[in-house]
Design a protein around this motif. Structure first.
Motif, PDB file in Angstrom:
ATOM      1  N   ASN A  88       0.830  -1.215   0.000  1.00 31.97           N
ATOM      2  CA  ASN A  88       0.000   0.000   0.000  1.00 31.97           C
ATOM      3  C   ASN A  88       0.854   1.250   0.000  1.00 31.97           C
ATOM      4  N   SER A  89       1.983   1.204   0.706  1.00 33.37           N
ATOM      5  CA  SER A  89       2.875   2.368   0.746  1.00 33.37           C
ATOM      6  C   SER A  89       3.468   2.651  -0.634  1.00 33.37           C
ATOM      7  N   HIS A  90       3.834   1.607  -1.355  1.00 32.51           N
ATOM      8  CA  HIS A  90       4.390   1.794  -2.709  1.00 32.51           C
ATOM      9  C   HIS A  90       3.309   2.293  -3.674  1.00 32.51           C
ATOM     10  N   ILE A  91       2.100   1.850  -3.490  1.00 29.54           N
ATOM     11  CA  ILE A  91       1.000   2.358  -4.328  1.00 29.54           C
ATOM     12  C   ILE A  91       0.776   3.843  -4.047  1.00 29.54           C
ATOM     13  N   GLN A  92       0.867   4.237  -2.770  1.00 26.77           N
ATOM     14  CA  GLN A  92       0.733   5.651  -2.419  1.00 26.77           C
ATOM     15  C   GLN A  92       1.857   6.474  -3.038  1.00 26.77           C
ATOM     16  N   LEU A  93       3.078   5.912  -3.050  1.00 32.89           N
ATOM     17  CA  LEU A  93       4.200   6.603  -3.690  1.00 32.89           C
ATOM     18  C   LEU A  93       3.942   6.770  -5.181  1.00 32.89           C
ATOM     19  N   ALA A  94       3.380   5.751  -5.819  1.00 38.21           N
ATOM     20  CA  ALA A  94       3.047   5.851  -7.247  1.00 38.21           C
ATOM     21  C   ALA A  94       2.024   6.963  -7.477  1.00 38.21           C
ATOM     22  N   ASN A 228      14.458  20.792  -7.935  1.00 39.42           N
ATOM     23  CA  ASN A 228      13.679  20.521  -6.723  1.00 39.42           C
ATOM     24  C   ASN A 228      12.863  19.235  -6.858  1.00 39.42           C
ATOM     25  N   SER A 229      12.334  18.997  -8.045  1.00 40.27           N
ATOM     26  CA  SER A 229      11.530  17.793  -8.262  1.00 40.27           C
ATOM     27  C   SER A 229      12.373  16.536  -8.083  1.00 40.27           C
ATOM     28  N   SER A 234      14.000  11.989  -4.876  1.00 36.50           N
ATOM     29  CA  SER A 234      15.089  11.199  -4.292  1.00 36.50           C
ATOM     30  C   SER A 234      14.829  10.990  -2.804  1.00 36.50           C
ATOM     31  N   ASN A 235      14.371  12.052  -2.132  1.00 35.20           N
ATOM     32  CA  ASN A 235      14.026  11.913  -0.708  1.00 35.20           C
ATOM     33  C   ASN A 235      12.842  10.966  -0.509  1.00 35.20           C
ATOM     34  N   GLN A 236      11.863  11.038  -1.420  1.00 38.07           N
ATOM     35  CA  GLN A 236      10.711  10.143  -1.305  1.00 38.07           C
ATOM     36  C   GLN A 236      11.125   8.689  -1.471  1.00 38.07           C
ATOM     37  N   CYS A 241      12.282   3.494   1.378  1.00 39.57           N
ATOM     38  CA  CYS A 241      13.154   2.421   1.867  1.00 39.57           C
ATOM     39  C   CYS A 241      13.159   2.378   3.396  1.00 39.57           C
ATOM     40  N   VAL A 242      13.178   3.564   4.015  1.00 38.10           N
ATOM     41  CA  VAL A 242      13.148   3.619   5.484  1.00 38.10           C
ATOM     42  C   VAL A 242      11.832   3.055   6.012  1.00 38.10           C
ATOM     43  N   LYS A 243      10.715   3.405   5.353  1.00 35.14           N
ATOM     44  CA  LYS A 243       9.415   2.881   5.773  1.00 35.14           C
ATOM     45  C   LYS A 243       9.384   1.360   5.653  1.00 35.14           C
ATOM     46  N   ASP A 244       9.919   0.845   4.538  1.00 34.57           N
ATOM     47  CA  ASP A 244       9.959  -0.610   4.366  1.00 34.57           C
ATOM     48  C   ASP A 244      10.747  -1.258   5.499  1.00 34.57           C
ATOM     49  N   ASP A 245      11.879  -0.653   5.854  1.00 31.07           N
ATOM     50  CA  ASP A 245      12.693  -1.224   6.929  1.00 31.07           C
ATOM     51  C   ASP A 245      11.972  -1.139   8.270  1.00 31.07           C
ATOM     52  N   GLU A 246      11.259  -0.036   8.524  1.00 33.30           N
ATOM     53  CA  GLU A 246      10.515   0.092   9.780  1.00 33.30           C
ATOM     54  C   GLU A 246       9.412  -0.955   9.877  1.00 33.30           C
TER      55      GLU A 246
END
Length: 407
Positions: A88-94, A228-229, A234-236, A241-246
């Motif tokens: 779901n997090s990756h879908i939100q990123l998309a 900026n984009s 890049s930060n997103q 990756c940090v969210k996946d690890d958490e």
């Protein structure tokens, strides 16, 4: 070193050319193409993120793991839940990437419209400037030609005037006057074209400065927006990756609570079937002298009594054993089998021990006893073959010893 502005660095000394403006315009077109490349990259990444997220959710829903128990089962369920959360997090990123793509596309279209406005103005003024330049150069050539003709007519007049031919002198003098008038007209036209060309040049120069400033601002905006984009995305990607690890850290914490010995003990306590293994199977002779001394006498009665002529399969009432023996003829091969009658329950050992029943058992013959899980029975005799004689509510019979647990 101060940055040179577009208007100070892209002039062209030839009025007939517009090289500096064309260089800037080509830069903007290349920048627009690069902006489109960034959009395509983010679009492909959004497609990949959405596909990856949906596949993770599908994997989490298909995983079973229903046969495991206790902490390991809980850890597996946690892993499935976190895999679904990651999907779901990756879908939100998309979705976020798609929104940014639309923003970049809108920015690119606005820059295109503004650039087109200045481009049309510059093309119009450049065309007018080039036209006036050519007209001025043509009038200059005509002016120079008329001046040469006037000079030649004047020289001819001077030569003829010395000869003294009045008619030729008059004719030549008229030609000189006509050539001078033509030269004067060419001169006025040439000056007029010079004035118009200067006006066109100034208009073009003013528009060139405005266009360069507008294009320079467009380049600043484009570079800033794209920088900026790319930085934000890049930060997103890094935060994803940090969210996946958490989320996976939750699974690791759950697995830390899973102890091998505790898992085994939990399984034993939940699924135990008994603590006493079944006894060995001894050889039993078919002949009348083949009674194994290790075999429980009650079990011998149970297994052999059915073979005695005139006796039923039940040994519940062993007081009838003598009747069975008397009914057998002296020549019978079973006559010598000694059958020990069952003791009266009232005469059993008073030192017997109470046991609790852990499994239900239905009697398969009349000498066996029905028991239910949770019943409390008194063990009278523990047979070596695994069948124990017990008493429950005044009833006595054989039950499997592995179905009992000592209180």
């Amino acid at each position: 070193m101060a940055l040179l502005a577009f208007k100070d660095a892209f002039w062209c000394s030839d009025l007939n050319l517009n090289t500096g403006y064309e260089v800037i315009l080509q830069r903007l077109l290349d920048g627009r193409s690069f902006c489109k490349d960034v959009e395509d990259l983010l679009k492909q990444r959004a497609i990949a993120e959405e596909k990856y997220g949906k596949e993770l959710i599908q994997i989490a829903k298909k995983a079973a793991g229903l046969t495991e128990i206790n902490k390991l089962r809980e850890s597996f369920d946690t892993l499935k839940q976190q895999i679904e959360n990651i999907g779901n997090s990756h879908i939100q990123l998309a979705t976020t990437l798609k929104e940014e793509i639309l923003s970049l596309e809108d920015f690119r279209q606005r820059q295109k419209a503004l650039r087109k406005k200045y481009e049309n103005a510059m093309e119009k003024l450049q065309k007018n400037k080039v036209t006036m330049y050519k007209k001025t150069m043509d009038s200059k050539k005509n002016y120079e030609q008329k001046c040469k003709e006037a000079e030649e007519a004047q020289q001819s007049f001077e030569r003829i005037a010395i000869a003294g031919n009045a008619k030729q002198v008059e004719k030549t003098q008229s030609k000189v006057k006509h050539c001078k008038e033509a030269a004067q007209d060419a001169d006025r036209l040439y000056k007029q074209n010079i004035t118009l060309l200067e006006k066109a040049r100034l208009e073009w120069e003013t528009e060139h400065i405005n266009t360069c400033e507008a294009f320079e601002q467009q380049e600043k905006d484009r570079i800033s927006i794209l920088r900026n984009s790319l930085w934000v995305h890049s930060n997103q990607f890094s935060m994803q990756c940090v969210k996946d690890d958490e989320m996976l850290e939750v699974v690791r914490q759950s697995l830390e609570e899973c102890d091998v010995e505790a898992e085994l003990n939990f399984f034993i306590q939940a699924k135990t079937t008994g603590r006493i293994p079944p006894g060995p199977v001894f050889y039993e002779s078919y002949s009348n002298n083949g009674i194994n001394p290790h075999t429980n006498s009650n079990k011998v009665i149970k297994r052999i009594s059915n073979l005695l002529h005139g006796c039923g399969g039940s040994t519940k009432n062993l007081s009838d054993v003598n009747i069975c023996q008397s009914s057998v003829t002296g020549d019978s091969e079973y006559a010598s089998v000694s059958i020990v009658p069952r003791e009266d329950p009232t005469e059993l050992d008073t030192g017997s021990v109470d046991y609790t029943v852990i499994y239900d058992y239905s009697a398969q013959s009349t000498e066996e006893l029905d028991i239910s899980a949770g019943d409390v029975v008194r063990v009278i005799e523990e047979g070596e073959d695994g069948w124990w004689t017990v008493e429950r509510n005044g009833h006595t019979g054989l039950v499997p010893g592995s179905y009992l647990n000592k209180l």
